[in-house]
Scaffold this motif. Structure first.
Motif, PDB file in Angstrom:
ATOM      1  N   MET A   1       8.783   5.096   8.162  1.00 49.68           N
ATOM      2  CA  MET A   1       7.583   4.469   7.152  1.00 49.68           C
ATOM      3  C   MET A   1       8.542   4.489   6.012  1.00 49.68           C
ATOM      4  O   MET A   1       8.692   3.379   4.997  1.00 49.68           O
ATOM      5  N   ARG A   5       9.609   0.742   3.956  1.00 48.06           N
ATOM      6  CA  ARG A   5       9.207   0.398   2.421  1.00 48.06           C
ATOM      7  C   ARG A   5      10.451   0.145   1.736  1.00 48.06           C
ATOM      8  O   ARG A   5      10.452  -0.847   0.431  1.00 48.06           O
ATOM      9  N   THR A   8      10.590  -2.899   2.224  1.00 46.02           N
ATOM     10  CA  THR A   8       9.550  -4.442   1.707  1.00 46.02           C
ATOM     11  C   THR A   8      10.246  -4.562   0.527  1.00 46.02           C
ATOM     12  O   THR A   8       9.794  -5.493   0.422  1.00 46.02           O
ATOM     13  N   ALA A  39       2.039  -6.110  -0.455  1.00 55.75           N
ATOM     14  CA  ALA A  39       3.299  -5.828  -0.219  1.00 55.75           C
ATOM     15  C   ALA A  39       3.799  -4.350  -1.602  1.00 55.75           C
ATOM     16  O   ALA A  39       3.773  -3.378  -0.674  1.00 55.75           O
ATOM     17  N   PHE A  42       2.209  -0.896  -0.339  1.00 57.50           N
ATOM     18  CA  PHE A  42       2.858  -0.741   0.920  1.00 57.50           C
ATOM     19  C   PHE A  42       3.960   0.350  -0.087  1.00 57.50           C
ATOM     20  O   PHE A  42       4.550   1.481   0.574  1.00 57.50           O
ATOM     21  N   ARG A  47      -0.514   3.252   2.683  1.00 57.83           N
ATOM     22  CA  ARG A  47      -0.916   2.762   4.367  1.00 57.83           C
ATOM     23  C   ARG A  47      -0.307   1.493   4.423  1.00 57.83           C
ATOM     24  O   ARG A  47      -0.983   0.865   4.037  1.00 57.83           O
ATOM     25  N   ARG A  48       0.234   1.343   5.771  1.00 58.92           N
ATOM     26  CA  ARG A  48       0.088   0.099   6.624  1.00 58.92           C
ATOM     27  C   ARG A  48      -0.414  -0.641   7.453  1.00 58.92           C
ATOM     28  O   ARG A  48      -0.854  -0.173   8.067  1.00 58.92           O
ATOM     29  N   THR A  49      -1.660  -1.989   6.591  1.00 63.90           N
ATOM     30  CA  THR A  49      -2.859  -1.834   7.464  1.00 63.90           C
ATOM     31  C   THR A  49      -2.274  -3.383   8.027  1.00 63.90           C
ATOM     32  O   THR A  49      -1.911  -4.619   7.242  1.00 63.90           O
ATOM     33  N   GLN A  52      -1.803  -6.407   5.046  1.00 59.31           N
ATOM     34  CA  GLN A  52      -0.103  -6.875   4.984  1.00 59.31           C
ATOM     35  C   GLN A  52      -0.064  -8.153   5.520  1.00 59.31           C
ATOM     36  O   GLN A  52       0.479  -9.058   5.353  1.00 59.31           O
ATOM     37  N   ARG A  53      -0.788  -7.815   6.814  1.00 58.36           N
ATOM     38  CA  ARG A  53      -0.346  -8.399   8.213  1.00 58.36           C
ATOM     39  C   ARG A  53      -1.093 -10.042   7.401  1.00 58.36           C
ATOM     40  O   ARG A  53      -0.982 -11.603   7.549  1.00 58.36           O
ATOM     41  N   ALA A  85       6.560  -5.847   5.871  1.00 60.07           N
ATOM     42  CA  ALA A  85       6.373  -4.002   6.198  1.00 60.07           C
ATOM     43  C   ALA A  85       5.961  -3.725   7.901  1.00 60.07           C
ATOM     44  O   ALA A  85       5.471  -2.550   8.096  1.00 60.07           O
ATOM     45  N   TYR A  86       5.838  -4.458   8.375  1.00 67.34           N
ATOM     46  CA  TYR A  86       5.986  -5.305   9.992  1.00 67.34           C
ATOM     47  C   TYR A  86       7.133  -5.142  10.319  1.00 67.34           C
ATOM     48  O   TYR A  86       7.407  -6.076  11.680  1.00 67.34           O
TER      49      TYR A  86
END
Length: 168
Positions: A1, A5, A8, A39, A42, A47-49, A52-53, A85-86
């Motif tokens: 992670m 970061r 990102t 962005a 994150f 948390r990445r959730t 972001q998508r 982030a992904y």
């Protein structure tokens, strides 16, 4: 992670610099700003959730509605920042776009705003190279080189990719 970061953060810095181009061209469309905000959330430890998508896709949809290339690219940069982030761990060349496309898009926006002057884009790519941290370069080195350039943004991305991979 932590590495995600860093990636990102690099993308979000680029998007932050050009987001006003979109907002000036398409006032009242909050989608790219929402992607950039997601962005930064994150980057700053959230948390990445799916936030972001979803906001990334929305920013890319907003880009389609923009009337100018610069505004479209600015929205895409924001979408790319949220998508960073992904970054996927599978080593494929198209993943390099998650790392470098926002910086390349921002460089192209600068070119367009300077009367389509490629020297301005080259300067922006150099500034992005200087902003790249050792961690970002390490992550980039796990992927194949950027795909063959078909347009100016991809040319700028390839230039940045080559510069970051060059021996110090």
């Amino acid at each position: 992670m932590d590495e995600l970061r860093v990636v990102t953060h690099f993308s979000a810095e680029s998007a932050r610099d050009v987001l006003p181009v979109f907002e000036d061209a398409v006032p009242g469309d909050p989608r790219p700003r929402a992607a950039l905000d997601a962005a930064w959330e994150f980057v700053n430890g959230a948390r990445r959730t799916t936030l972001q998508r979803v906001t990334s896709v929305d920013a890319h949809r907003a880009a389609k509605a923009a009337a100018t290339e610069a505004a479209r690219l600015a929205a895409r940069c924001a979408g790319d920042a949220a998508a960073a982030a992904y970054l996927h761990p599978i080593s494929r060349a198209h993943q390099v776009g998650h790392i470098l496309r926002a910086a390349a898009g921002a460089a192209r926006v600068a070119e367009l705003n300077a009367g389509d002057d490629p020297a301005v884009g080259d300067l922006m790519i150099e500034q992005a190279r200087q902003r790249a941290t050792p961690i970002l370069i390490d992550v980039l080195s796990r992927y194949p080189a950027a795909p063959t350039a078909r347009n100016r943004v991809e040319q700028l991305m390839s230039t940045l990719d080559d510069a970051l991979r060059a021996p110090s």
